[in-house]
Design an enzyme around this catalytic site. Sequence first.
Site, PDB file in Angstrom:
ATOM      1  N   GLY A 289      60.819  59.381  61.136  1.00 57.85           N
ATOM      2  CA  GLY A 289      62.084  60.150  61.063  1.00 57.85           C
ATOM      3  C   GLY A 289      63.173  60.153  62.160  1.00 57.85           C
TER       4      GLY A 289
ATOM      5  CD  GLU B 262      56.060  64.309  59.144  1.00 59.59           C
ATOM      6  OE1 GLU B 262      55.657  64.736  58.062  1.00 59.59           O
ATOM      7  OE2 GLU B 262      56.809  63.481  59.607  1.00 59.59           O
TER       8      GLU B 262
ATOM      9  CD  GLU C 248      53.895  56.263  57.782  1.00 56.64           C
ATOM     10  OE1 GLU C 248      55.005  56.320  57.097  1.00 56.64           O
ATOM     11  OE2 GLU C 248      53.550  57.688  58.085  1.00 56.64           O
TER      12      GLU C 248
ATOM     13  CG  HIS D 155      52.396  61.668  57.333  1.00 57.95           C
ATOM     14  ND1 HIS D 155      52.910  62.145  58.447  1.00 57.95           N
ATOM     15  CD2 HIS D 155      53.042  60.680  56.768  1.00 57.95           C
ATOM     16  CE1 HIS D 155      54.107  61.514  58.592  1.00 57.95           C
ATOM     17  NE2 HIS D 155      54.452  60.684  57.474  1.00 57.95           N
TER      18      HIS D 155
ATOM     19  CE  LYS E 186      58.671  62.495  56.435  1.00 58.83           C
ATOM     20  NZ  LYS E 186      58.461  62.192  57.924  1.00 58.83           N
TER      21      LYS E 186
ATOM     22  CB  SER F 246      63.229  54.863  60.524  1.00 59.99           C
ATOM     23  OG  SER F 246      63.127  56.158  61.218  1.00 59.99           O
TER      24      SER F 246
ATOM     25  CG  ASN G 212      55.650  61.787  53.021  1.00 59.04           C
ATOM     26  OD1 ASN G 212      55.279  62.691  52.348  1.00 59.04           O
ATOM     27  ND2 ASN G 212      55.228  61.654  54.317  1.00 59.04           N
TER      28      ASN G 212
HETATM   29  C1  PEP Z   1      56.853  59.198  56.784  1.00 59.90           C
HETATM   30  O1  PEP Z   1      56.868  60.058  56.468  1.00 59.90           O
HETATM   31  O2  PEP Z   1      55.793  58.741  56.499  1.00 59.90           O
HETATM   32  C2  PEP Z   1      57.988  58.293  56.964  1.00 59.90           C
HETATM   33  C3  PEP Z   1      57.791  56.898  57.282  1.00 59.90           C
HETATM   34  O3  PEP Z   1      59.316  58.919  57.326  1.00 59.90           O
HETATM   35  P1  PEP Z   1      60.642  58.140  57.586  1.00 59.90           P
HETATM   36  O4  PEP Z   1      60.901  57.266  56.664  1.00 59.90           O
HETATM   37  O5  PEP Z   1      61.542  59.304  57.254  1.00 59.90           O
HETATM   38  O6  PEP Z   1      60.632  57.726  59.024  1.00 59.90           O
END
Ligand code: PEP
Length: 248
Positions: free
Chosen positions: A172, A96, A166, A94, A11, A211, A9
């Site tokens: 992040g 976000e 998630e 997601h 972003k 992460s 992803n």
């Molecule tokens: C994500 O954006 O779905 C995500 C898991 O980000 P990160 O791996 O940076 O934590």
Amino acid sequence: MRRKLVAGNWKMHGSLSENETLLRGVLAGMADVKAAVAVCVPFPYLHQARHLLAGGPIAWGAQNLSQHAKGAYTGEVSAAMLNDFSCRYVIVGHSERRALYGESDEVVAEKFAAALAAGLTPILCVGETLEERETGVTEQVVARQLDAVIGRSGIAALAASVLAYEPVWAIGTGRTATPQQAQDVHAFIRAKLRALDAEVADGLIIQYGGSVKAGNAAELFGQPDIDGGLIGGASLNADEFLAICRAA
Ligand code: PEP
């Protein structure tokens, strides 16, 4: 036996030149990757992704879509438009999008239905905030998010989708769920779905996201109910992303 899926992803990152370097770098290292791999890129780069990836081992997709088919929705992108760029996947719900753009469970369920109706594979994200985890309501939150989608599209529809657990506090932040914490929620999700349809539950890819890095991927992906990952930051570096793909 479920095949593992690693999806990047990106972003709101990238540029035409950065993307080309990144995608060529990942493509160059795919020979020894056994997992399925995809990248979910910003809308303006779908054309580039298709140009560079068509016919190869990496699928591509988007990070969002409109729940509407067409009309006066300035700035929105429909499922049919994603099909024009041969997208296979689209991320839906997601955290976000939920937190920053006010996407409710109901809107997420509509987006999921719109993706499926167009033949896209939605990657449905669910997960709890830190406060929700600390107050012990993780399972209720995840169940509520899933129920909205199942209520709208039905359990059978999940067979044509991918789930991503998630935890919001791990996205992040550099703070990963422990493999056991992640496995516990994945097992909860699968058991919940199994009570509705065992075949769907057992065949469903449930990714972990939050992460994931080269250094922790193997242990996470080694858990019985974790079928790969949704990767944010680490998908922007070809070597790191390839190491995660190899771990899967
Ligand atoms: C994500 O954006 O779905 C995500 C898991 O980000 P990160 O791996 O940076 O934590």
